[in-house]
Write a protein that holds these residues in place. Structure first.
Motif, PDB file in Angstrom:
ATOM      1  N   PRO A 180       0.805  -1.228   0.000  1.00  0.00           N
ATOM      2  CA  PRO A 180       0.000   0.000   0.000  1.00  0.00           C
ATOM      3  C   PRO A 180       0.839   1.281   0.000  1.00  0.00           C
ATOM      4  CG  PRO A 180       0.224  -0.802   2.234  1.00  0.00           C
ATOM      5  CD  PRO A 180       1.030  -1.746   1.365  1.00  0.00           C
ATOM      6  N   LYS A 207      -4.914   6.234  -5.088  1.00  0.00           N
ATOM      7  CA  LYS A 207      -5.865   5.734  -4.084  1.00  0.00           C
ATOM      8  C   LYS A 207      -6.141   4.253  -4.284  1.00  0.00           C
ATOM      9  CE  LYS A 207      -8.230  10.208  -3.735  1.00  0.00           C
ATOM     10  NZ  LYS A 207      -9.499  10.936  -3.987  1.00  0.00           N
ATOM     11  N   MET A 210      -3.011   2.432  -2.927  1.00  0.00           N
ATOM     12  CA  MET A 210      -2.859   2.527  -1.473  1.00  0.00           C
ATOM     13  C   MET A 210      -3.905   1.719  -0.729  1.00  0.00           C
ATOM     14  SD  MET A 210      -1.637   6.438  -0.667  1.00  0.00           S
ATOM     15  CE  MET A 210      -2.943   7.205  -1.641  1.00  0.00           C
ATOM     16  N   SER A 211      -5.115   1.628  -1.283  1.00  0.00           N
ATOM     17  CA  SER A 211      -6.176   0.860  -0.625  1.00  0.00           C
ATOM     18  C   SER A 211      -6.219  -0.590  -1.066  1.00  0.00           C
ATOM     19  CB  SER A 211      -7.534   1.512  -0.918  1.00  0.00           C
ATOM     20  OG  SER A 211      -7.818   1.451  -2.305  1.00  0.00           O
ATOM     21  N   VAL A 214      -9.532  -1.453  -2.665  1.00  0.00           N
ATOM     22  CA  VAL A 214     -10.781  -1.258  -1.927  1.00  0.00           C
ATOM     23  C   VAL A 214     -11.485   0.009  -2.390  1.00  0.00           C
ATOM     24  CG1 VAL A 214     -11.768  -0.878   0.363  1.00  0.00           C
ATOM     25  CG2 VAL A 214      -9.903  -2.514   0.063  1.00  0.00           C
ATOM     26  N   ILE A 215     -10.724   1.098  -2.553  1.00  0.00           N
ATOM     27  CA  ILE A 215     -11.302   2.367  -3.004  1.00  0.00           C
ATOM     28  C   ILE A 215     -11.219   2.412  -4.518  1.00  0.00           C
ATOM     29  CG2 ILE A 215     -11.146   4.872  -2.884  1.00  0.00           C
ATOM     30  CD1 ILE A 215      -9.879   4.614  -0.174  1.00  0.00           C
TER      31      ILE A 215
END
Length: 260
Positions: A180, A207, A210-211, A214-215
């Motif tokens: 991440p 994003k 990093m997620s 998920v995002i």
């Protein structure tokens, strides 16, 4: 007797006190966590700049010398004004002459010259208004065939690198961030044909990395069909509930049959 139709607005299952407490706690974490981290990082950055700039200013020019308390952020304001003034002076003829004279002195220094040139080239590439580095997102097959990873496209290969790889070809430097932590990763050259460019901003791609997926990036085109489908299901549910209520009312209003 026919079974009664199910109620359209059935009561939701009751939640225990422990479940409600857990929900409230997680909601508080979601609300306060990003806010607390943002405030902490902002305060750390302001304190860092103040610690660098304030010692360079004479104490008699600082309001902290006359006030019984310290004013946070004063060093950041001074640094912003100084950097802006430096850019204004550099844009003029006199300022450019001074900068060029300083660059000549740095170029003749054995160790500092290479460090300064490398850092200046990096800053000019990253902050240039017309640059193209790290403004395009793509997909490449990595680490094995059939698996795709998100990459950031930097710049075309230098002539020496291009001639060494495939003279007359088109190779592009790509940066593959690691999840991440997108600040670490792998840099390599790939043929332009092996890269699939996608219409995604660098912020959304960061994003996503990093997620760990998920995002997901916002897709207005994908949200519209889902919204229409949800409205259609809601309308169908209401229609079925109204039909069931109408049938129940007709059954109650019908007179009983009398056997002959």
């Amino acid at each position: 007797m026919p079974p009664l139709p199910e109620e359209a607005g059935a009561r939701p299952p009751r939640v225990s006190a422990r479940g409600r407490l857990r929900t409230y706690f997680l909601t508080g974490i979601i609300v306060s966590g990003p806010l607390a981290i943002t405030i902490y990082l902002t305060w750390w950055f302001i304190s860092l700049i103040d610690g660098w700039v304030k010692p360079l200013v004479p104490a008699s020019y600082l309001p902290d010398h006359y006030l019984p308390f310290s004013i946070p952020g004063l060093g950041l304001v001074i640094a912003f004004v100084a950097v802006t003034l430096l850019g204004f002076l550099t844009a003029n003829l006199v300022g450019r002459s001074v900068v060029e004279f300083g660059e000549v002195l740095l170029a003749r220094t054995p160790v500092i010259s290479g460090l300064y040139k490398g850092l200046r080239q990096i800053f000019e590439t990253l902050f240039s208004a017309n640059g193209t580095s790290f403004r395009t997102v793509g997909l490449v097959e990595f680490p094995v065939k059939g698996t795709w990873s998100v990459v950031f496209l930097s710049a075309h290969a230098a002539p020496d690198v291009q001639n060494a790889l495939a003279p007359g070809g088109d190779h592009v430097g790509v940066f593959l961030p690691c999840a991440p932590n997108p600040t670490t990763g792998f840099f390599f050259y790939l043929p332009r044909a092996d890269i699939i460019e996608i219409a995604m901003s660098v912020d959304d791609a960061a994003k996503l990395v990093m997620s760990a997926g998920v995002i997901q990036p916002d897709d207005p085109g994908a949200k519209e069909p889902l919204a229409k489908e949800s409205q259609a299901r809601e309308s169908q549910t209401k229609f079925q509930a109204m039909a069931a209520s109408l049938r129940a009312a007709q059954g109650e209003a019908a007179p009983p049959k009398v056997d002959a």
